[in-house]
Design a protein around this motif. Structure first.
Motif, PDB file in Angstrom:
ATOM      1  N   SER A  29       0.910  -1.103   0.037  1.00  0.00           N
ATOM      2  CA  SER A  29       0.067  -0.094  -0.161  1.00  0.00           C
ATOM      3  C   SER A  29       0.839   1.396   0.064  1.00  0.00           C
ATOM      4  O   SER A  29       0.242   2.365   0.133  1.00  0.00           O
ATOM      5  CB  SER A  29      -1.078   0.164   1.247  1.00  0.00           C
ATOM      6  OG  SER A  29      -0.261   0.062   2.297  1.00  0.00           O
ATOM      7  N   THR A  30       2.097   1.130  -0.195  1.00  0.00           N
ATOM      8  CA  THR A  30       3.065   2.249  -0.089  1.00  0.00           C
ATOM      9  C   THR A  30       3.717   2.621  -1.299  1.00  0.00           C
ATOM     10  O   THR A  30       3.964   1.758  -2.078  1.00  0.00           O
ATOM     11  CB  THR A  30       4.499   1.801   0.843  1.00  0.00           C
ATOM     12  OG1 THR A  30       3.724   1.670   2.194  1.00  0.00           O
ATOM     13  CG2 THR A  30       5.222   3.266   1.086  1.00  0.00           C
ATOM     14  N   GLY A  50       7.609  -9.587   3.882  1.00  0.00           N
ATOM     15  CA  GLY A  50       7.604  -8.667   5.065  1.00  0.00           C
ATOM     16  C   GLY A  50       9.046  -8.067   5.305  1.00  0.00           C
ATOM     17  O   GLY A  50       9.934  -8.393   4.872  1.00  0.00           O
ATOM     18  N   ASN A  96       8.950  -5.369  13.271  1.00  0.00           N
ATOM     19  CA  ASN A  96       8.593  -5.793  12.003  1.00  0.00           C
ATOM     20  C   ASN A  96       6.959  -5.582  11.631  1.00  0.00           C
ATOM     21  O   ASN A  96       6.618  -5.219  10.464  1.00  0.00           O
ATOM     22  CB  ASN A  96       8.911  -7.320  11.826  1.00  0.00           C
ATOM     23  CG  ASN A  96      10.523  -7.195  11.781  1.00  0.00           C
ATOM     24  OD1 ASN A  96      11.218  -6.270  11.478  1.00  0.00           O
ATOM     25  ND2 ASN A  96      11.017  -8.437  12.127  1.00  0.00           N
ATOM     26  N   GLN A  97       6.212  -6.226  12.752  1.00  0.00           N
ATOM     27  CA  GLN A  97       4.848  -6.344  12.225  1.00  0.00           C
ATOM     28  C   GLN A  97       4.157  -4.865  12.192  1.00  0.00           C
ATOM     29  O   GLN A  97       3.161  -4.513  11.355  1.00  0.00           O
ATOM     30  CB  GLN A  97       4.240  -6.968  13.562  1.00  0.00           C
ATOM     31  CG  GLN A  97       4.489  -8.701  13.444  1.00  0.00           C
ATOM     32  CD  GLN A  97       4.163  -9.312  11.943  1.00  0.00           C
ATOM     33  OE1 GLN A  97       3.229  -8.880  11.615  1.00  0.00           O
ATOM     34  NE2 GLN A  97       5.124 -10.023  11.702  1.00  0.00           N
ATOM     35  N   ILE A  98       4.683  -3.906  12.825  1.00  0.00           N
ATOM     36  CA  ILE A  98       4.082  -2.428  12.612  1.00  0.00           C
ATOM     37  C   ILE A  98       4.291  -1.825  11.328  1.00  0.00           C
ATOM     38  O   ILE A  98       3.732  -1.436  10.708  1.00  0.00           O
ATOM     39  CB  ILE A  98       4.814  -1.484  13.760  1.00  0.00           C
ATOM     40  CG1 ILE A  98       4.091  -1.958  15.203  1.00  0.00           C
ATOM     41  CG2 ILE A  98       4.296  -0.056  13.537  1.00  0.00           C
ATOM     42  CD1 ILE A  98       4.877  -1.334  16.338  1.00  0.00           C
ATOM     43  N   ASN A 134       5.028  -3.794   8.503  1.00  0.00           N
ATOM     44  CA  ASN A 134       4.355  -4.562   7.661  1.00  0.00           C
ATOM     45  C   ASN A 134       2.867  -3.817   7.646  1.00  0.00           C
ATOM     46  O   ASN A 134       2.437  -3.745   6.535  1.00  0.00           O
ATOM     47  CB  ASN A 134       4.209  -5.940   8.203  1.00  0.00           C
ATOM     48  CG  ASN A 134       5.446  -6.587   7.582  1.00  0.00           C
ATOM     49  OD1 ASN A 134       6.342  -6.236   7.181  1.00  0.00           O
ATOM     50  ND2 ASN A 134       5.690  -7.785   8.390  1.00  0.00           N
ATOM     51  N   TRP A 135       2.146  -3.712   8.763  1.00  0.00           N
ATOM     52  CA  TRP A 135       0.907  -3.210   8.813  1.00  0.00           C
ATOM     53  C   TRP A 135       0.864  -1.850   8.216  1.00  0.00           C
ATOM     54  O   TRP A 135      -0.173  -1.434   7.396  1.00  0.00           O
ATOM     55  CB  TRP A 135       0.336  -2.996  10.136  1.00  0.00           C
ATOM     56  CG  TRP A 135      -1.105  -2.396  10.279  1.00  0.00           C
ATOM     57  CD1 TRP A 135      -2.120  -3.068  10.060  1.00  0.00           C
ATOM     58  CD2 TRP A 135      -1.234  -1.149  10.764  1.00  0.00           C
ATOM     59  NE1 TRP A 135      -3.146  -2.268  10.277  1.00  0.00           N
ATOM     60  CE2 TRP A 135      -2.664  -0.966  10.708  1.00  0.00           C
ATOM     61  CE3 TRP A 135      -0.354  -0.045  11.080  1.00  0.00           C
ATOM     62  CZ2 TRP A 135      -3.164   0.166  10.998  1.00  0.00           C
ATOM     63  CZ3 TRP A 135      -1.183   1.150  11.418  1.00  0.00           C
ATOM     64  CH2 TRP A 135      -2.565   1.259  11.507  1.00  0.00           C
ATOM     65  N   THR A 136       1.968  -1.136   8.517  1.00  0.00           N
ATOM     66  CA  THR A 136       1.828   0.371   7.890  1.00  0.00           C
ATOM     67  C   THR A 136       2.126   0.431   6.324  1.00  0.00           C
ATOM     68  O   THR A 136       1.404   1.194   5.337  1.00  0.00           O
ATOM     69  CB  THR A 136       3.062   0.918   8.426  1.00  0.00           C
ATOM     70  OG1 THR A 136       2.617   1.127   9.995  1.00  0.00           O
ATOM     71  CG2 THR A 136       2.841   2.606   7.880  1.00  0.00           C
ATOM     72  N   GLY A 189       1.392  -2.355   4.105  1.00  0.00           N
ATOM     73  CA  GLY A 189       0.704  -3.546   3.552  1.00  0.00           C
ATOM     74  C   GLY A 189       1.587  -4.274   2.919  1.00  0.00           C
ATOM     75  O   GLY A 189       1.349  -5.023   1.938  1.00  0.00           O
TER      76      GLY A 189
END
Length: 327
Positions: free
Chosen positions: A99-100, A270, A281-283, A285-287, A289
């Motif tokens: 999404s970036t 990711g 890492n997960q933050i 990835n969420w940011t 996409g």
């Protein structure tokens, strides 16, 4: 054969088929200029020595090729059928990762040497034409890929302190460039394969925060034709021009201006190594996409100007670049 009749002289051997195939891809106006290059060999004794690369910056039509690895053992192999140099500059474009969207705000430069060995590798296209495929040799004293660091805004956060309230990203090579096929121009086939990783910088990320790695890179296969993904992307070969050597060497330069290279066939993994023990890492990835499957990511190299030169002999190529620096 009758002994009373002198044997006729053997007919000249036809040029190797792969070289004819390469020539068929060129416009009619360039065929005569290419004929000398693709059907003749310059004796090493008649050319300048190749013990070292040129010391002065080459002039037109080889401008920017001063780091071509002319003295590299792979380039010096006498069994090579063709050798060459490339420099390419992309002035605009963007990277879509999940999404970036990451814009290219400064020029991206590629430079390297290449050779076509005695196995004569080539690829065939749907229209029945074919083209030589070359092995890439990294440049001397310079990076193969020079890309600017770009800034990524964090969604929902006002960017007051760059590097804290935003993320900086640097594209880095993650392996060798392979399958260089310069005359795939306009065909639905990659011009090269470029493995990269994205190094992310933020005050909280630590020094080893990446998207992609050497073992699992983002493998870009940019084309000036149409990609095989859904939905497809279509590039633009730009304008081609063919420039014979101005000093009588067999080298032939091919310029491509205003080209667009695109790819949306690669997946993006990711993030890894971000924060203490990967805690961020997960933050990330969420940011961003991530991870994102093939077809959801894309790269577009716009306003690309490239020049590559071909020769049948490394000594002649070295002399061509050297002689051009004196004019």
């Amino acid at each position: 054969m009758r002994t009373s009749t002198p044997a006729p002289a053997p007919a000249p051997a036809p040029a190797p088929a792969p070289r004819r195939r390469l020539r068929r891809l060129l416009p009619t106006a360039a065929v005569l200029a290419c004929a000398a290059l693709l059907s003749s060999v310059t004796p090493a004794s008649a050319a300048a020595t190749t013990s070292a690369a040129t010391t002065a910056a080459p002039g037109a039509p080889y401008t920017g090729m001063g780091n071509c690895p002319l003295a590299a053992p792979a380039m010096q192999n006498p069994e090579n059928l063709q050798v060459g140099c490339l420099v390419s500059v992309t002035k605009a474009g963007k990277f879509t990762l999940g999404s970036t969207v990451v814009p290219f705000n400064s020029p991206i430069t590629l430079q390297f040497g290449f050779y076509w060995d005695k196995s004569a590798p080539e690829v065939s296209f749907p229209d029945g034409s074919s083209a030589n495929q070359y092995t890439v040799v990294p440049p001397t004293g310079a990076p193969l890929l020079s890309a600017p660091m770009v800034q990524i805004n964090i969604p929902g956060i006002q960017n007051y302190l760059p590097g804290i309230t935003s993320v900086f990203a640097q594209v880095e090579l993650a392996g060798p460039v392979t399958k260089f096929t310069p005359l795939a121009t306009g065909e639905p086939y990659p011009v090269f394969q470029l493995p990269i990783k994205l190094h992310l910088y933020n005050a909280l990320f630590g020094l080893h925060c990446y998207v992609g790695s050497d073992s699992a890179p983002l493998l870009l296969r940019p084309t000036t034709g149409t990609t095989a993904a859904t939905p497809p992307m279509t590039g633009d070969p730009g304008t081609l021009d063919y420039l014979p050597d101005p000093n009588g060497h067999n080298a032939l330069a091919v310029s491509e201006t205003g080209a667009s290279l695109v790819d949306n066939t690669f997946p993006v993994p990711g993030a890894s190594g971000c924060g203490v023990l990967g805690s961020l890492n997960q933050i990330i990835n969420w940011t961003m996409g991530l991870p994102a499957a093939a077809g959801k990511d894309a790269v577009s190299f716009q306003q690309t100007d490239a020049t590559f030169v071909l020769d049948t002999d490394i000594a002649d190529l070295t002399a061509a670049l050297s002689d051009s620096s004196a004019h």
